[in-house]
Design a protein around this motif. Structure first.
Motif, short mmCIF file in Angstrom:
data_model
loop_
_atom_site.label_atom_id
_atom_site.label_comp_id
_atom_site.label_asym_id
_atom_site.label_seq_id
_atom_site.Cartn_x
_atom_site.Cartn_y
_atom_site.Cartn_z
N HIS A 95 0.84 -1.21 0.00
CA HIS A 95 0.00 0.00 0.00
C HIS A 95 0.87 1.26 0.00
O HIS A 95 2.02 1.25 0.43
N PHE A 96 0.32 2.33 -0.52
CA PHE A 96 0.99 3.63 -0.60
C PHE A 96 2.18 3.59 -1.56
O PHE A 96 3.06 4.44 -1.49
N THR A 97 2.23 2.59 -2.45
CA THR A 97 3.19 2.59 -3.55
C THR A 97 2.41 2.76 -4.85
O THR A 97 1.18 2.56 -4.88
N ARG A 98 3.10 3.10 -5.91
CA ARG A 98 2.41 3.29 -7.19
C ARG A 98 1.95 1.98 -7.80
O ARG A 98 1.29 1.96 -8.84
N PHE A 99 2.29 0.86 -7.16
CA PHE A 99 1.91 -0.45 -7.69
C PHE A 99 0.82 -1.11 -6.87
O PHE A 99 0.51 -2.28 -7.09
N SER A 100 0.24 -0.40 -5.93
CA SER A 100 -0.73 -1.02 -5.03
C SER A 100 -1.93 -1.60 -5.78
O SER A 100 -2.48 -2.63 -5.37
N ASP A 101 -2.33 -0.97 -6.88
CA ASP A 101 -3.49 -1.47 -7.64
C ASP A 101 -3.14 -2.67 -8.50
O ASP A 101 -4.04 -3.28 -9.10
#
Length: 289
Positions: free
Chosen positions: A267-273
Motif C-alpha cells: 500500500h501507498f506505492t504506485r503499484f498497489s493497484d
C-alpha cells in the motif's frame, strides 16, 4: 538578551553546525563509495544508516566519519567490512512460522499448477530463509521442478549461505519454528551435526543459485513466480522503496506472488493497484496485471 539566553543560543547554533557537518560527511562518504565501488546507500533511511555508520567509525577506531571515508576509499578490506556493517543479517530458519504455514496453505496450491517454478529471495542474507523454502518445497513434492535464486549485496553473507553451515545452538529455535510452520518430518533429518555446527544436507542446495545483486543499482534478471523480500525495505527511504517495488513488479510473472516483511506493505506505492492480497496479515500479495 541575558547571558543565559545567549548561552542557549550559542549551544543551539553549535548543535546545528555539528548536525550539518555530520550530514555533509555522510553524503561525501556515501558518494565516494558509490563512485568508487558502485554500491549505492544514498537512499537508505537516514536514522538507521547514521547509527550504523557511527558504529563502524568506532569499530575501525577512527575519530570521525571523514576519517572513515579516507580509510574506506583506500582500503578494500575496510570497504568490505563497511558494506557488511550496513547490511547486518538478522534472520533464522522458518522465521515468522505463520508466514511459512500460510505459504503452504495458500501459495503451494498455485505453484502446483506450474510446469516450472522460479523463486527469487532478494536480500537473502546468510541463507536461512532460502533453505527453509527448499525444505518446504521438498516436503510438498515441488523442489525438483523449482529453481531458487538467492541474492544479496553482501559477499560475506552469501558465502556463508552457499556453505549452509550454521551454529548448532540455534537448532532448538529452528526446530520449533519448523514445526509451527507445518513441518512434516523430524527437522534433524535436514542437517548433520559436526562439533558446534550443523551442515545442511547437500540436496537442499542443488536447485539454489547464489549471486550478488544490489537492489539499489542492479536490474531485473529473470521472470519469477514468487519473490521473497522480507524486512529489507524497512531500511530504505521512500524513493528507493518505490524503485525496488518497480523492479519486483517488472520481475514478477502475471499472477506471480510477492511476499513482504511484517512491517512492510504494498500500500501507498504506485503499484498497489497491481496486486491483490492473498493474506493481509502475512503480507502475501498476488500480481493481477
Amino acid at each position: 538578551m541575558t547571558a543565559m539566553e545567549r548561552g542557549y543560543e550559542e549551544q543551539s547554533e553549535s548543535a546545528g553546525s555539528k548536525q550539518e557537518l555530520e550530514q555533509i560527511e555522510i553524503e561525501l562518504l556515501l558518494n565516494g563509495v558509490h563512485r568508487l565501488y558502485g554500491y549505492d546507500f544514498r537512499n537508505y533511511a537516514l536514522p538507521s544508516l547514521k547509527r550504523r555508520i557511527w558504529h563502524h567509525v568506532h569499530a575501525e577506531n577512527v575519530p570521525s566519519i571523514s576519517a572513515l571515508q579516507e580509510k574506506v576509499l583506500h582500503d578494500r578490506a575496510c570497504f568490505e567490512r563497511f558494506v557488511y556493517s550496513l547490511s547486518i543479517p538478522v534472520t533464522e530458519m522458518f522465521r515468522d512460522p505463520g508466514l511459512f504455514l500460510t505459504f503452504r496453505q495458500k501459495v503451494i496450491p498455485l505453484l502446483r499448477t506450474y510446469p516450472y517454478i522460479r523463486i527469487w529471495h532478494a536480500g537473502c542474507s546468510t541463507g536461512e530463509e532460502v533453505y527453509s523454502m527448499a525444505i518446504l518445497l521438498h516436503e510438498e513434492g515441488l523442489y525438483d521442478k523449482a529453481r531458487i535464486y538467492a541474492t544479496d549485496m553482501n559477499a560475506r553473507s552469501l558465502q556463508q549461505a552457499k556453505e549452509g553451515v550454521y551454529e548448532i545452538s540455534k537448532m532448538k529455535q529452528y526446530t520449533k519454528n519448523y514445526m509451527e510452520a507445518g513441518g512434516t518430518r523430524a527437522f534433524s533429518e535436514y542437517y548433520t551435526a559436526k562439533y558446534n555446527s550443523v551442515i545442511l544436507q547437500p540436496y537442499l542446495r542443488k536447485n539454489i543459485i547464489f549471486a550478488e545483486h544490489n537492489l539499489a543499482t542492479d536490474t531485473s534478471f529473470n521472470e519469477f513466480n514468487v519473490i521473497f523480500c522480507r524486512n529489507v525495505m524497512i531500511y530504505f527511504n521512500d524513493e528507493l522503496r518505490d524503485h525496488v517495488h518497480g523492479l519486483f513488479h517488472e520481475s514478477l510473472s502475471r499472477f506471480g506472488v510477492l511476499v513482504l516483511g511484517s512491517k512492510e506493505s504494498i500500500h501507498f506505492t504506485r503499484f498497489s493497484d497491481s496486486y491483490e492480497p492473498l493474506d493481509r496479515v502475512e503480507k502475501i500479495y498476488r500480481k493481477n496485471q
